[in-house]
Design a protein around this motif. Structure first.
Motif, mmCIF file in Angstrom:
data_model
loop_
_atom_site.group_PDB
_atom_site.id
_atom_site.type_symbol
_atom_site.label_atom_id
_atom_site.label_comp_id
_atom_site.label_asym_id
_atom_site.label_seq_id
_atom_site.Cartn_x
_atom_site.Cartn_y
_atom_site.Cartn_z
ATOM 1 N N ALA A 168 0.876 -1.174 0.000
ATOM 2 C CA ALA A 168 0.000 0.000 0.000
ATOM 3 C C ALA A 168 0.909 1.219 0.000
ATOM 4 O O ALA A 168 1.880 1.277 0.757
ATOM 5 C CB ALA A 168 -0.911 0.009 1.214
ATOM 6 N N GLN A 169 0.633 2.166 -0.873
ATOM 7 C CA GLN A 169 1.387 3.413 -0.922
ATOM 8 C C GLN A 169 0.526 4.535 -0.365
ATOM 9 O O GLN A 169 -0.634 4.680 -0.745
ATOM 10 C CB GLN A 169 1.801 3.744 -2.354
ATOM 11 C CG GLN A 169 2.835 2.806 -2.914
ATOM 12 C CD GLN A 169 3.324 3.263 -4.276
ATOM 13 O OE1 GLN A 169 2.926 4.304 -4.786
ATOM 14 N NE2 GLN A 169 4.199 2.476 -4.861
ATOM 15 N N VAL A 170 1.111 5.310 0.552
ATOM 16 C CA VAL A 170 0.435 6.475 1.117
ATOM 17 C C VAL A 170 0.954 7.688 0.375
ATOM 18 O O VAL A 170 2.158 7.963 0.366
ATOM 19 C CB VAL A 170 0.685 6.584 2.632
ATOM 20 C CG1 VAL A 170 0.015 7.830 3.193
ATOM 21 C CG2 VAL A 170 0.191 5.325 3.342
ATOM 22 N N LEU B 31 5.320 13.599 3.808
ATOM 23 C CA LEU B 31 6.751 13.852 3.788
ATOM 24 C C LEU B 31 7.549 12.759 3.087
ATOM 25 O O LEU B 31 8.437 13.043 2.301
ATOM 26 C CB LEU B 31 7.268 14.057 5.218
ATOM 27 C CG LEU B 31 8.691 14.533 5.353
ATOM 28 C CD1 LEU B 31 8.914 15.849 4.608
ATOM 29 C CD2 LEU B 31 9.062 14.693 6.812
ATOM 30 N N ASN B 32 7.262 11.517 3.345
ATOM 31 C CA ASN B 32 8.012 10.408 2.741
ATOM 32 C C ASN B 32 7.244 9.815 1.566
ATOM 33 O O ASN B 32 7.082 8.621 1.453
ATOM 34 C CB ASN B 32 8.294 9.320 3.778
ATOM 35 C CG ASN B 32 7.022 8.703 4.313
ATOM 36 O OD1 ASN B 32 6.008 9.377 4.468
ATOM 37 N ND2 ASN B 32 7.055 7.416 4.593
ATOM 38 N N GLY C 233 4.791 6.849 0.990
ATOM 39 C CA GLY C 233 5.119 5.957 2.095
ATOM 40 C C GLY C 233 4.675 4.555 1.729
ATOM 41 O O GLY C 233 3.609 4.376 1.130
ATOM 42 N N THR C 234 5.469 3.575 2.048
ATOM 43 C CA THR C 234 5.163 2.192 1.677
ATOM 44 C C THR C 234 4.743 1.392 2.897
ATOM 45 O O THR C 234 5.419 1.413 3.923
ATOM 46 C CB THR C 234 6.387 1.515 1.032
ATOM 47 O OG1 THR C 234 6.727 2.232 -0.157
ATOM 48 C CG2 THR C 234 6.102 0.062 0.677
ATOM 49 N N ILE C 235 3.626 0.689 2.772
ATOM 50 C CA ILE C 235 3.177 -0.256 3.789
ATOM 51 C C ILE C 235 3.398 -1.646 3.200
ATOM 52 O O ILE C 235 2.815 -1.992 2.173
ATOM 53 C CB ILE C 235 1.695 -0.040 4.141
ATOM 54 C CG1 ILE C 235 1.491 1.388 4.655
ATOM 55 C CG2 ILE C 235 1.239 -1.078 5.159
ATOM 56 C CD1 ILE C 235 0.036 1.793 4.773
ATOM 57 N N ASP C 236 4.267 -2.414 3.833
ATOM 58 C CA ASP C 236 4.586 -3.764 3.359
ATOM 59 C C ASP C 236 3.533 -4.767 3.809
ATOM 60 O O ASP C 236 2.822 -4.548 4.794
ATOM 61 C CB ASP C 236 5.957 -4.193 3.886
ATOM 62 C CG ASP C 236 7.084 -3.346 3.323
ATOM 63 O OD1 ASP C 236 7.152 -3.194 2.089
ATOM 64 O OD2 ASP C 236 7.892 -2.831 4.112
ATOM 65 N N GLY D 19 0.014 5.228 9.932
ATOM 66 C CA GLY D 19 0.223 6.621 10.301
ATOM 67 C C GLY D 19 0.683 7.381 9.067
ATOM 68 O O GLY D 19 1.318 6.806 8.181
ATOM 69 N N VAL D 20 0.359 8.650 9.002
ATOM 70 C CA VAL D 20 0.715 9.476 7.852
ATOM 71 C C VAL D 20 1.630 10.602 8.331
ATOM 72 O O VAL D 20 1.253 11.360 9.228
ATOM 73 C CB VAL D 20 -0.550 10.066 7.186
ATOM 74 C CG1 VAL D 20 -0.177 10.973 6.023
ATOM 75 C CG2 VAL D 20 -1.470 8.939 6.712
ATOM 76 N N ILE D 21 2.831 10.690 7.742
ATOM 77 C CA ILE D 21 3.755 11.761 8.104
ATOM 78 C C ILE D 21 3.407 12.976 7.250
ATOM 79 O O ILE D 21 3.693 13.007 6.049
ATOM 80 C CB ILE D 21 5.222 11.357 7.872
ATOM 81 C CG1 ILE D 21 5.554 10.063 8.602
ATOM 82 C CG2 ILE D 21 6.150 12.490 8.333
ATOM 83 C CD1 ILE D 21 6.912 9.488 8.236
ATOM 84 N N LEU D 22 2.772 13.955 7.865
ATOM 85 C CA LEU D 22 2.398 15.175 7.162
ATOM 86 C C LEU D 22 3.396 16.280 7.476
ATOM 87 O O LEU D 22 3.901 16.377 8.596
ATOM 88 C CB LEU D 22 1.007 15.654 7.583
ATOM 89 C CG LEU D 22 -0.197 14.889 7.059
ATOM 90 C CD1 LEU D 22 -1.479 15.563 7.516
ATOM 91 C CD2 LEU D 22 -0.174 14.791 5.546
ATOM 92 N N VAL D 23 3.662 17.119 6.475
ATOM 93 C CA VAL D 23 4.498 18.301 6.659
ATOM 94 C C VAL D 23 3.742 19.500 6.097
ATOM 95 O O VAL D 23 3.067 19.394 5.079
ATOM 96 C CB VAL D 23 5.890 18.149 5.994
ATOM 97 C CG1 VAL D 23 5.778 17.972 4.486
ATOM 98 C CG2 VAL D 23 6.802 19.299 6.349
ATOM 99 N N ASN D 24 3.883 20.627 6.783
ATOM 100 C CA ASN D 24 3.242 21.862 6.366
ATOM 101 C C ASN D 24 4.251 22.699 5.597
ATOM 102 O O ASN D 24 5.175 23.254 6.180
ATOM 103 C CB ASN D 24 2.721 22.629 7.584
ATOM 104 C CG ASN D 24 2.069 23.945 7.216
ATOM 105 O OD1 ASN D 24 1.930 24.301 6.051
ATOM 106 N ND2 ASN D 24 1.674 24.696 8.233
ATOM 107 N N LEU D 25 4.078 22.813 4.296
ATOM 108 C CA LEU D 25 4.985 23.593 3.451
ATOM 109 C C LEU D 25 4.437 24.987 3.161
ATOM 110 O O LEU D 25 5.005 25.713 2.350
ATOM 111 C CB LEU D 25 5.260 22.843 2.141
ATOM 112 C CG LEU D 25 5.950 21.483 2.304
ATOM 113 C CD1 LEU D 25 6.148 20.820 0.948
ATOM 114 C CD2 LEU D 25 7.272 21.625 3.035
ATOM 115 N N SER D 26 3.354 25.361 3.832
ATOM 116 C CA SER D 26 2.797 26.694 3.635
ATOM 117 C C SER D 26 3.462 27.691 4.581
ATOM 118 O O SER D 26 4.312 27.316 5.400
ATOM 119 C CB SER D 26 1.283 26.683 3.880
ATOM 120 O OG SER D 26 1.006 26.649 5.268
ATOM 121 N N LYS D 27 3.054 28.941 4.484
ATOM 122 C CA LYS D 27 3.588 29.988 5.362
ATOM 123 C C LYS D 27 2.679 30.240 6.563
ATOM 124 O O LYS D 27 2.941 31.126 7.362
ATOM 125 C CB LYS D 27 3.777 31.285 4.567
ATOM 126 C CG LYS D 27 4.831 31.154 3.487
ATOM 127 C CD LYS D 27 4.982 32.439 2.703
ATOM 128 C CE LYS D 27 6.033 32.241 1.613
ATOM 129 N NZ LYS D 27 6.195 33.444 0.803
#
Length: 145
Positions: free
Chosen positions: A59-61, A76-77, A80-83, A91-99
């Motif tokens: 599964a790819q996130v 972020l990654n 993301g790969t779920i084997d 879990g989902v690694i989220l990053v905020n790239l906004s201002k």
């Protein structure tokens, strides 16, 4: 259609395909309290989902395009790969790239998940590779258009 075992410990319905030809299903946040992400901050957002993929599947996130375009949130990654042998919570690694600070709330759609078969390989040691028209041309070698 391939069956995938799932445990849903969230308050959300199971992910579903939103259109007949959609490849991904939206994952939703399972939160006790909202999470505020400041610019360039990252966090692992739980989903409350646990899955058992069949052997030969992953599964790819991936990011949701609307969330990235409108709010600057991305995975972020990515992807993301779920084997198939992973049994923990997704879990989902989220990053905020906004201002601006962005708040994630319970039930928000935070990413999409695509389940697909994969092929495993074995290496064949060699001293030469088959020639192609492209050859060793790498990044940007095929032009801008």
């Amino acid at each position: 259609m391939t069956k995938v075992k799932v445990i849903n410990r969230s308050d959300n319905a199971l992910p579903t395909y939103q259109t007949p030809h959609a490849a991904g299903m939206d994952l939703r946040a399972q939160l006790e309290a909202p999470v505020a992400l400041a610019p360039l901050e990252r966090a692992i957002i739980p989903t409350g989902l646990f899955i058992e993929l069949p052997e030969g599947y992953e599964a790819q996130v991936r990011p949701r395009s609307g969330l990235a375009a409108k709010q600057g949130l991305t995975v972020l990654n990515s992807p993301g790969t779920i084997d198939a042998d992973y049994r923990g919570e997704i879990g989902v690694i989220l990053v905020n790239l906004s201002k601006e600070t962005v708040t994630i709330s319970q039930g928000d759609r935070i990413a999409q998940m695509v389940v697909a078969p994969y092929t495993r390989i074995s290496w064949e040691d060699t001293q030469a590779l088959t020639e192609t028209e492209r050859g060793a041309g790498g990044f940007g070698s095929t032009g801008r258009g």
